[in-house]
Design a protein around this motif. Structure first.
Motif, PDB file in Angstrom:
ATOM      1  N   GLU A 269       0.828  -1.202   0.000  1.00  0.00           N
ATOM      2  CA  GLU A 269       0.000   0.000   0.000  1.00  0.00           C
ATOM      3  C   GLU A 269       0.863   1.253   0.000  1.00  0.00           C
ATOM      4  O   GLU A 269       0.569   2.224  -0.727  1.00  0.00           O
ATOM      5  N   LEU A 270       1.941   1.248   0.766  1.00  0.00           N
ATOM      6  CA  LEU A 270       2.815   2.421   0.821  1.00  0.00           C
ATOM      7  C   LEU A 270       3.580   2.599  -0.485  1.00  0.00           C
ATOM      8  O   LEU A 270       3.733   3.730  -0.974  1.00  0.00           O
ATOM      9  N   ASP A 271       4.067   1.496  -1.048  1.00  0.00           N
ATOM     10  CA  ASP A 271       4.803   1.590  -2.307  1.00  0.00           C
ATOM     11  C   ASP A 271       3.894   2.062  -3.446  1.00  0.00           C
ATOM     12  O   ASP A 271       4.310   2.870  -4.286  1.00  0.00           O
ATOM     13  N   ALA A 272       2.663   1.563  -3.473  1.00  0.00           N
ATOM     14  CA  ALA A 272       1.734   1.950  -4.536  1.00  0.00           C
ATOM     15  C   ALA A 272       1.346   3.418  -4.423  1.00  0.00           C
ATOM     16  O   ALA A 272       1.291   4.143  -5.423  1.00  0.00           O
ATOM     17  N   ILE A 273       1.072   3.866  -3.200  1.00  0.00           N
ATOM     18  CA  ILE A 273       0.713   5.269  -2.992  1.00  0.00           C
ATOM     19  C   ILE A 273       1.885   6.169  -3.363  1.00  0.00           C
ATOM     20  O   ILE A 273       1.716   7.194  -4.042  1.00  0.00           O
ATOM     21  N   ALA A 274       3.087   5.793  -2.935  1.00  0.00           N
ATOM     22  CA  ALA A 274       4.275   6.599  -3.222  1.00  0.00           C
ATOM     23  C   ALA A 274       4.530   6.673  -4.722  1.00  0.00           C
ATOM     24  O   ALA A 274       4.832   7.749  -5.265  1.00  0.00           O
ATOM     25  N   ALA A 275       4.405   5.546  -5.420  1.00  0.00           N
ATOM     26  CA  ALA A 275       4.636   5.530  -6.864  1.00  0.00           C
ATOM     27  C   ALA A 275       3.625   6.402  -7.592  1.00  0.00           C
ATOM     28  O   ALA A 275       3.973   7.137  -8.534  1.00  0.00           O
ATOM     29  N   ALA A 276       2.364   6.342  -7.159  1.00  0.00           N
ATOM     30  CA  ALA A 276       1.337   7.162  -7.796  1.00  0.00           C
ATOM     31  C   ALA A 276       1.584   8.650  -7.562  1.00  0.00           C
ATOM     32  O   ALA A 276       1.425   9.479  -8.471  1.00  0.00           O
ATOM     33  N   ILE A 277       1.997   8.987  -6.349  1.00  0.00           N
ATOM     34  CA  ILE A 277       2.205  10.399  -6.012  1.00  0.00           C
ATOM     35  C   ILE A 277       3.394  10.975  -6.769  1.00  0.00           C
ATOM     36  O   ILE A 277       3.306  12.065  -7.354  1.00  0.00           O
TER      37      ILE A 277
END
Length: 339
Positions: A269-277
């Motif tokens: 969840e953190l990696d996906a959010i960070a990549a999107a941001i």
């Protein structure tokens, strides 16, 4: 008046020098500063990897490994991009991937072979997304709280199913997809799946009514409602989409590891959010970019690979990732204020 009747490409052409190729004019006209910046970072990382470990980093097998590792989290990030674009958040994606992977690798499920594992993984992912969507859209819960509850529940259920043990996959047809013999023109099957999900996600977000409604809901939910968009149903669909992506990622992870574990998807969840941001998707909603999100995933995966090849500690790797996130957000704010 005759100028307005000409095709759009003519109006673009006349603003450029006569000797410039139409293809390059079109590319430059649509160029996104954020995307070009991310490409620059990715190229810089490739140069660093090539300089520090030229034999290992530039090896074909290593590049295939980087793309394969990026594929699983990349599929999750595509779904996350839609959710964030709508102004929501999904903290449960990693736990849902774990739950789908262990449910799909139980002995009872494996008796149905390849199709049974795939169907179960997708079904569990969509079911979790459906519950998230119901709680948020019709239950009135804040996305952060609803998906946090799903995170805890899915992790607990995954642990209960496995009893803390690794579930080994014995279906030969499934395991064969992870072997080099299954590569298509040197490209791993998982990378092809990631590419297909990316293309479909880009088309849906940028070329369909569903994508326009997603952006409208994220930009101003009340204005979207007054414009005739069923905001609650749209949000439900988005969390279903996120759950579907988690199911696909779980199936890919099963192929990659040959097993199902309750620890799968840790911190996805953190990696996906960070990549999107860092890719340019606004955390507040109203703007999303699939291309940027994919580049964000590739940047993080490349960083991890370079650090592993150079035997650097993971804590330094996390610091580097955090610095990149901060720098990307600052660049976004600066470019937004100048446009």
């Amino acid at each position: 008046m005759t100028q307005h009747a000409s095709p759009p490409r003519d109006s673009t052409d006349k603003a450029q020098p006569a000797g410039t190729l139409p293809v390059w004019r079109s590319l430059l006209a649509r160029a996104d500063i954020r995307t070009l910046s991310l490409l620059g970072v990715l190229v810089a990382l490739a140069v660093v990897g090539g300089i520090t470990k030229p034999d290992e980093f530039l090896d074909t097998q290593n590049l295939q490994l980087v793309l394969t590792q990026a594929s699983v989290i990349g599929v999750v990030t595509v779904g996350m991009t839609f959710v964030i674009t709508s102004g929501g958040i999904d903290l449960s994606v990693g736990a849902v991937v774990a739950l789908a992977s262990v449910w799909a690798t139980t002995v009872a499920t494996q008796e149905f072979g390849f199709a049974g594992i795939l169907f179960t993984a997708l079904l569990v992912g969509v079911a979790c997304g459906f519950v998230n969507g119901l709680l948020i859209s019709f239950g009135g819960m804040v996305p952060f709280i609803a998906t946090l509850a799903m995170l805890a529940s899915a992790r607990g259920l995954a642990l209960q199913i496995t009893d803390g043990k690794t579930q080994i996959v014995t279906v030969d047809g499934l395991l064969g997809l992870g072997e080099r013999d299954s590569y298509v023109l040197g490209i791993p099957p998982l990378v092809l799946v990631f590419a297909a999900v990316t293309v479909v996600g880009w088309l849906v977000l940028n070329r369909t009514t569903f994508g326009r409604r997603t952006i409208a809901v994220g930009g101003n939910a009340e204005a979207a409602r007054l414009a005739g968009i069923d905001v609650r149903r749209q949000r439900l669909y988005l969390y279903l989409l996120s759950g579907l992506c988690c199911g696909i990622a779980a199936f890919m992870l099963i192929i990659l590891s040959g097993s199902g574990q309750n620890t799968n998807g840790n911190l996805y969840e953190l990696d996906a959010i960070a990549a999107a941001i860092i890719g340019g998707t606004l955390l507040s909603g109203g703007r999303g970019t699939i291309t940027g999100s994919v580049l964000g995933v590739l940047i993080f995966t490349t960083i991890t690979n370079i650090f592993a090849l150079n035997n650097l500690q993971s804590d330094v790797q996390q610091i580097a990732k955090g610095a990149i996130i901060v720098a990307a957000v600052l660049v976004q704010r600066r470019t937004a204020s100048t446009t």
